[in-house]
Write a protein that holds these residues in place. Sequence first.
Motif, PDB file in Angstrom:
ATOM      1  N   HIS A   1      17.226 -26.571  28.324  1.00  0.00           N
ATOM      2  CA  HIS A   1      16.390 -26.674  27.130  1.00  0.00           C
ATOM      3  C   HIS A   1      14.931 -26.295  27.374  1.00  0.00           C
ATOM      4  O   HIS A   1      14.170 -26.170  26.430  1.00  0.00           O
ATOM      5  N   GLU A   2      14.534 -26.109  28.633  1.00  0.00           N
ATOM      6  CA  GLU A   2      13.173 -25.674  28.922  1.00  0.00           C
ATOM      7  C   GLU A   2      13.184 -24.160  29.139  1.00  0.00           C
ATOM      8  O   GLU A   2      13.859 -23.681  30.052  1.00  0.00           O
ATOM      9  N   PHE A   3      12.431 -23.422  28.327  1.00  0.00           N
ATOM     10  CA  PHE A   3      12.501 -21.967  28.466  1.00  0.00           C
ATOM     11  C   PHE A   3      11.290 -21.287  27.857  1.00  0.00           C
ATOM     12  O   PHE A   3      10.567 -21.849  27.028  1.00  0.00           O
ATOM     13  N   SER A   4      11.092 -20.046  28.270  1.00  0.00           N
ATOM     14  CA  SER A   4      10.231 -19.107  27.555  1.00  0.00           C
ATOM     15  C   SER A   4      11.017 -17.826  27.375  1.00  0.00           C
ATOM     16  O   SER A   4      11.933 -17.524  28.143  1.00  0.00           O
ATOM     17  N   GLY A   5      10.664 -17.069  26.352  1.00  0.00           N
ATOM     18  CA  GLY A   5      11.403 -15.847  26.098  1.00  0.00           C
ATOM     19  C   GLY A   5      10.694 -14.937  25.122  1.00  0.00           C
ATOM     20  O   GLY A   5       9.609 -15.249  24.611  1.00  0.00           O
ATOM     21  N   GLU A   6      11.326 -13.809  24.882  1.00  0.00           N
ATOM     22  CA  GLU A   6      10.791 -12.789  23.984  1.00  0.00           C
ATOM     23  C   GLU A   6      11.686 -12.688  22.756  1.00  0.00           C
ATOM     24  O   GLU A   6      12.911 -12.550  22.873  1.00  0.00           O
ATOM     25  N   VAL A   7      11.084 -12.763  21.598  1.00  0.00           N
ATOM     26  CA  VAL A   7      11.840 -12.649  20.349  1.00  0.00           C
ATOM     27  C   VAL A   7      12.403 -11.237  20.223  1.00  0.00           C
ATOM     28  O   VAL A   7      11.671 -10.252  20.368  1.00  0.00           O
TER      29      VAL A   7
ATOM     30  N   ASP B   1       5.981 -18.335  33.214  1.00  0.00           N
ATOM     31  CA  ASP B   1       6.395 -19.507  33.983  1.00  0.00           C
ATOM     32  C   ASP B   1       5.853 -20.787  33.345  1.00  0.00           C
ATOM     33  O   ASP B   1       6.564 -21.794  33.213  1.00  0.00           O
ATOM     34  N   VAL B   2       4.582 -20.756  32.971  1.00  0.00           N
ATOM     35  CA  VAL B   2       3.972 -21.930  32.333  1.00  0.00           C
ATOM     36  C   VAL B   2       4.565 -22.144  30.949  1.00  0.00           C
ATOM     37  O   VAL B   2       4.844 -23.281  30.544  1.00  0.00           O
ATOM     38  N   ALA B   3       4.781 -21.057  30.219  1.00  0.00           N
ATOM     39  CA  ALA B   3       5.390 -21.190  28.891  1.00  0.00           C
ATOM     40  C   ALA B   3       6.767 -21.833  28.968  1.00  0.00           C
ATOM     41  O   ALA B   3       7.202 -22.520  28.029  1.00  0.00           O
ATOM     42  N   ALA B   4       7.469 -21.629  30.088  1.00  0.00           N
ATOM     43  CA  ALA B   4       8.810 -22.183  30.247  1.00  0.00           C
ATOM     44  C   ALA B   4       8.802 -23.687  30.405  1.00  0.00           C
ATOM     45  O   ALA B   4       9.828 -24.337  30.185  1.00  0.00           O
TER      46      ALA B   4
END
Length: 368
Positions: free
Chosen positions: A63-69, A142-145
Amino acid sequence: MKALVKERAEAGLWLVDVPEPVPGPGEVLIRVLRTGICGTDLHIRKFDDWAQHTLKLPLIVGHEFSGEVVEVTPGVEDISVGDLVSGEGHLVCGKCRNCMAGRRHLCRNTVGLGVHRDGAFAEYVTLPASNVWVHRTPVDPDVAAVFDPFGNAVHTALSFPLVGEDVLISGAGPIGLMAAAVATHVGARNVVITDVSPERLDLAAKLGVSLALNVGQTSIADGMRRLGMREGFDVGLEMSGNPQAMRDMIASMTHGGRIAMLGLPAEEFAIDWATVVTSMITIKGVYGREMYETWYNMSVLLEKGLDLSPVITDRFSYHDFDAAFDTAASGRTGKVILDWSGGARPERARHEPTKAEAAATIDTSGGT
């Protein structure tokens, strides 16, 4: 697509091919770039009693993530293809009393990403647009995640005013470390963090705390004397869920002290309620993040120079997930990141950055 799946009712996770998710009405499709390993994920991998009674298998975890729309459905506003995003992993009903009153973090019908519905340890994930947080200023992926656990830390740390206060934090895990960084950044006078892990206490020292205390060797009272503190702590942030840590915190508070408790105990335990009453101590339970005030707080803290880079200590390709989970379970590290964008950092030069990655100016000193 590749995904980490809890396929069977036994210990372990499996990297398998699954169908790419299709966004429904009002949802967004996101290409996952990074994920963070949470304590919840460790419980799921171990398949302990909680996991056995909570999960419906098979399940994509995380549930912890960052990504590109990569896709937005008709009617979704203010989110564009190419945006770097994080996700609020608590999906609320929108209809209960608390939701209708704007207190969505108190929804009794909350659905957890990667717990009650397929999660983010995959190449793609879908989320309702209302749960997507767009990073409007450059942020390291990384921080966004780790905005989900960072939100836990911020929600807990900002439960009570901290400026000029003496703050005691029990538990130097990743969330405790982030809470220590927040307390120091916003102007607490003394910030003391306790643990028994020398590695994690070393990380805390890098975040500028007043004292990183190994309570296996030194008492909190001794630590207070070293800092010249004559009275108890004004604010306590309980991050460990450890019964003795909570008892020691209560015993170390000043009269009228306030405790925010995020640490989740494994079972019930007794505390000295007479001290709570006679010292007029406030104890507040904290869970998740306030939607979306905490998210604004997080973004602003980073904009104003809060540096979380020391908290992220280990990075792995998602192909090496077993080693990553073992590292996270060791209790000796900060935050562990899985890279889904083409391999771990030593191999990243072989891959072109995504639009979202290219837009994020990475500055390991914490600036942007």
